[in-house]
Design a protein around this motif. Structure first.
Motif, PDB file in Angstrom:
ATOM      1  N   VAL A   1       0.842  -1.199   0.000  1.00 19.39           N
ATOM      2  CA  VAL A   1       0.000   0.000   0.000  1.00 19.39           C
ATOM      3  C   VAL A   1       0.879   1.253   0.000  1.00 19.39           C
ATOM      4  N   LEU A   2       1.964   1.225   0.777  1.00 19.24           N
ATOM      5  CA  LEU A   2       2.900   2.355   0.804  1.00 19.24           C
ATOM      6  C   LEU A   2       3.476   2.612  -0.587  1.00 19.24           C
ATOM      7  N   GLU A   3       3.826   1.560  -1.287  1.00 28.97           N
ATOM      8  CA  GLU A   3       4.423   1.736  -2.626  1.00 28.97           C
ATOM      9  C   GLU A   3       3.447   2.440  -3.564  1.00 28.97           C
ATOM     10  N   ARG A   4       2.161   2.064  -3.480  1.00 29.02           N
ATOM     11  CA  ARG A   4       1.166   2.731  -4.328  1.00 29.02           C
ATOM     12  C   ARG A   4       0.988   4.187  -3.910  1.00 29.02           C
ATOM     13  N   LEU A   5       0.972   4.433  -2.617  1.00 26.81           N
ATOM     14  CA  LEU A   5       0.831   5.808  -2.133  1.00 26.81           C
ATOM     15  C   LEU A   5       2.010   6.654  -2.594  1.00 26.81           C
ATOM     16  N   ALA A   6       3.215   6.102  -2.528  1.00 23.97           N
ATOM     17  CA  ALA A   6       4.416   6.852  -2.914  1.00 23.97           C
ATOM     18  C   ALA A   6       4.429   7.175  -4.403  1.00 23.97           C
ATOM     19  N   ALA A   7       3.723   6.380  -5.200  1.00 18.84           N
ATOM     20  CA  ALA A   7       3.657   6.634  -6.646  1.00 18.84           C
ATOM     21  C   ALA A   7       2.561   7.627  -7.011  1.00 18.84           C
ATOM     22  N   SER A   8       1.772   8.040  -6.022  1.00 15.47           N
ATOM     23  CA  SER A   8       0.654   8.942  -6.284  1.00 15.47           C
ATOM     24  C   SER A   8       1.068  10.394  -6.046  1.00 15.47           C
ATOM     25  N   ASP A   9       0.119  11.296  -6.245  1.00 13.90           N
ATOM     26  CA  ASP A   9       0.367  12.715  -5.967  1.00 13.90           C
ATOM     27  C   ASP A   9       0.508  12.990  -4.472  1.00 13.90           C
ATOM     28  N   HIS A  10       0.115  12.021  -3.654  1.00 14.80           N
ATOM     29  CA  HIS A  10       0.121  12.219  -2.204  1.00 14.80           C
ATOM     30  C   HIS A  10       1.284  11.479  -1.541  1.00 14.80           C
ATOM     31  N   ARG A  11       2.408  11.418  -2.230  1.00 17.52           N
ATOM     32  CA  ARG A  11       3.599  10.723  -1.720  1.00 17.52           C
ATOM     33  C   ARG A  11       3.891  11.154  -0.280  1.00 17.52           C
ATOM     34  N   PRO A  12       4.087  10.224   0.631  1.00 17.53           N
ATOM     35  CA  PRO A  12       4.278  10.608   2.035  1.00 17.53           C
ATOM     36  C   PRO A  12       5.584  11.355   2.272  1.00 17.53           C
ATOM     37  N   ALA A  13       5.510  12.318   3.177  1.00 13.80           N
ATOM     38  CA  ALA A  13       6.712  13.044   3.577  1.00 13.80           C
ATOM     39  C   ALA A  13       7.493  12.268   4.633  1.00 13.80           C
ATOM     40  N   LEU A  14       6.811  11.317   5.290  1.00 16.17           N
ATOM     41  CA  LEU A  14       7.426  10.574   6.393  1.00 16.17           C
ATOM     42  C   LEU A  14       6.722   9.235   6.533  1.00 16.17           C
ATOM     43  N   VAL A  15       7.512   8.203   6.846  1.00 16.28           N
ATOM     44  CA  VAL A  15       6.978   6.875   7.154  1.00 16.28           C
ATOM     45  C   VAL A  15       7.424   6.486   8.552  1.00 16.28           C
ATOM     46  N   LEU A  16       6.499   5.964   9.343  1.00 15.15           N
ATOM     47  CA  LEU A  16       6.832   5.412  10.647  1.00 15.15           C
ATOM     48  C   LEU A  16       6.494   3.928  10.642  1.00 15.15           C
ATOM     49  N   SER A  17       7.437   3.109  11.122  1.00 14.12           N
ATOM     50  CA  SER A  17       7.234   1.675  11.209  1.00 14.12           C
ATOM     51  C   SER A  17       7.717   1.191  12.564  1.00 14.12           C
ATOM     52  N   ARG A  18       7.566  -0.098  12.826  1.00  7.99           N
ATOM     53  CA  ARG A  18       8.006  -0.671  14.092  1.00  7.99           C
ATOM     54  C   ARG A  18       9.522  -0.865  14.075  1.00  7.99           C
ATOM     55  N   PRO A  19      10.148  -0.974  15.258  1.00  6.90           N
ATOM     56  CA  PRO A  19      11.600  -1.200  15.311  1.00  6.90           C
ATOM     57  C   PRO A  19      11.988  -2.547  14.705  1.00  6.90           C
TER      58      PRO A  19
ATOM     59  N   ARG B   1      12.891   2.813   2.737  1.00  5.13           N
ATOM     60  CA  ARG B   1      14.291   3.086   2.375  1.00  5.13           C
ATOM     61  C   ARG B   1      14.482   2.960   0.873  1.00  5.13           C
ATOM     62  N   ALA B   2      13.905   1.921   0.274  1.00  2.00           N
ATOM     63  CA  ALA B   2      14.040   1.724  -1.166  1.00  2.00           C
ATOM     64  C   ALA B   2      13.394   2.858  -1.955  1.00  2.00           C
ATOM     65  N   LEU B   3      12.329   3.432  -1.401  1.00  2.00           N
ATOM     66  CA  LEU B   3      11.620   4.522  -2.071  1.00  2.00           C
ATOM     67  C   LEU B   3      12.233   5.886  -1.776  1.00  2.00           C
ATOM     68  N   GLY B   4      13.194   5.929  -0.855  1.00  2.00           N
ATOM     69  CA  GLY B   4      13.831   7.194  -0.508  1.00  2.00           C
ATOM     70  C   GLY B   4      12.952   8.112   0.314  1.00  2.00           C
ATOM     71  N   VAL B   5      12.036   7.534   1.103  1.00  2.00           N
ATOM     72  CA  VAL B   5      11.148   8.318   1.957  1.00  2.00           C
ATOM     73  C   VAL B   5      11.722   8.352   3.368  1.00  2.00           C
ATOM     74  N   ALA B   6      11.661   9.507   4.017  1.00  2.00           N
ATOM     75  CA  ALA B   6      12.143   9.638   5.389  1.00  2.00           C
ATOM     76  C   ALA B   6      11.470   8.609   6.286  1.00  2.00           C
ATOM     77  N   LEU B   7      12.258   7.972   7.153  1.00  2.00           N
ATOM     78  CA  LEU B   7      11.772   6.856   7.960  1.00  2.00           C
ATOM     79  C   LEU B   7      12.114   7.046   9.426  1.00  2.00           C
ATOM     80  N   GLU B   8      11.150   6.745  10.293  1.00  2.00           N
ATOM     81  CA  GLU B   8      11.364   6.690  11.728  1.00  2.00           C
ATOM     82  C   GLU B   8      10.841   5.346  12.234  1.00  2.00           C
ATOM     83  N   GLN B   9      11.555   4.774  13.216  1.00  2.00           N
ATOM     84  CA  GLN B   9      11.132   3.517  13.816  1.00  2.00           C
ATOM     85  C   GLN B   9      11.132   3.637  15.343  1.00  2.00           C
TER      86      GLN B   9
END
Length: 307
Positions: A23-41, A61-69
């Motif tokens: 779902v993230l990959e589809r979102l990142a390919a849309s006009d609403h690409r996330p500025a930040l992703v948060l996932s579990r450690p 990481r593969a999509l180059g989106v800022a990540l926090e865990q």
């Protein structure tokens, strides 16, 4: 915000599983690409218990989106990081941890859930739908609330469950539907046209409890048809299991209902086929995994385990 006449929302994405990563990959390919992703450690995984990142973290990481865990998305530092991204919508999909106040009230939180709510709230909606013999499931977009998948729903899309669907085949289709429905919801939200959120009808409520070890064990007191659905619901990510006479467990990944009737709870070889007795008839095991071994077809298993 608008770009080329297209209304764009600033988004933040919270997710963990492989489903959420798609779902993230589809979102990142849309006009609403996330500025930040948060996932579990990162957590130990597999037989070697090596540290591994969640699928969403790897995909970010593969999509180059800022990540926090963060250890907890509810902690002040994580909430501050989300606020810094200035999201107009925070998307949650299979995050796997409870989101609490005040985070719930600080942003517009949209949850992507792979079922037709209120049927199959909870951790394992795809598996439970197959196990129950449902002929249809789908994806819902709901507003996240303090309850377990209990928030109001604004959009749904249905997906038939085919007689031979496994978790793998059904989840693959629902991932695509989930990504498309999410982007559609964000398009509507940006345009001020998102349908009203409607409270769920509690009369149709069912819970999709997390798959436990007892759910994986094929119970010979149940009909072969039910056992066959359990096998499909757990293929290929977990696998069902049969208890062997020596106390070990035989993994089962593919099976079909047989017309043979054999003793319930026993493994039998009939004309080169591996049969497991249920209460009404036998289940033919097609792909199995011996203790400590790799998955193999039944013929290979029988070659090394003559009965």
């Amino acid at each position: 915000m608008a770009r080329g006449g297209v209304l764009i929302l600033r988004t933040v994405f919270l997710g963990t599983s492989e489903f959420a990563a798609a779902v993230l990959e589809r979102l990142a390919a849309s006009d609403h690409r996330p500025a930040l992703v948060l996932s579990r450690p990162d957590r130990p995984r597999g037989r070697g218990r090596r540290m591994a990142a969640p699928p969403v973290a790897e995909r970010a990481r593969a999509l180059g989106v800022a990540l926090e865990q963060p250890e907890s998305v509810n902690e002040p530092r994580a909430r501050e990081r989300i606020a810094q991204a200035q999201p107009e919508a925070v998307v949650v999909c299979a995050f796997g941890a409870l989101i609490k106040e005040p985070l719930l009230s600080e942003h517009e939180l949209l949850n992507v859930h792979p079922s037709l709510l209120p049927r199959w709230r909870g951790a394992a909606p795809i598996e439970r739908a197959i196990m129950a013999g449902d002929d249809c499931t789908g994806v819902s977009i709901m507003r996240l609330t303090a309850g377990l998948d209990s928030g109001p729903v604004c959009l749904t899309v249905a997906e038939p469950i085919a007689p031979q669907d496994t978790y793998g085949s059904l989840a693959a289709r629902l991932r695509v539907l989930g990504g498309e429905l999410l982007v559609h919801a964000l398009d509507l939200l940006a345009a001020g046209e998102l349908p009203a959120f409607v409270e769920q009808d509690e009369a149709g409520l069912t819970y999709a409890e997390k798959i436990a070890s007892e759910d994986r064990l094929l119970d010979p007191a149940r009909p072969a048809g039910e056992l066959e659905r359990v096998v499909r619901a757990l293929d290929p990510h977990i696998g069902a299991r049969v208890a062997l006479g020596d106390g070990t467990l035989l993994g089962v990944y593919r099976a079909r209902i047989s017309e043979e009737v054999t003793t319930a709870g026993t493994l039998t070889t009939v004309e080169g086929r591996l049969l497991y007795g249920a209460c009404d008839r036998a289940l033919e095991l097609l792909e199995v995994q011996p203790p400590g071994g790799r998955p193999m077809d039944a013929a290979a298993y029988l070659h090394g385990h003559a009965r």
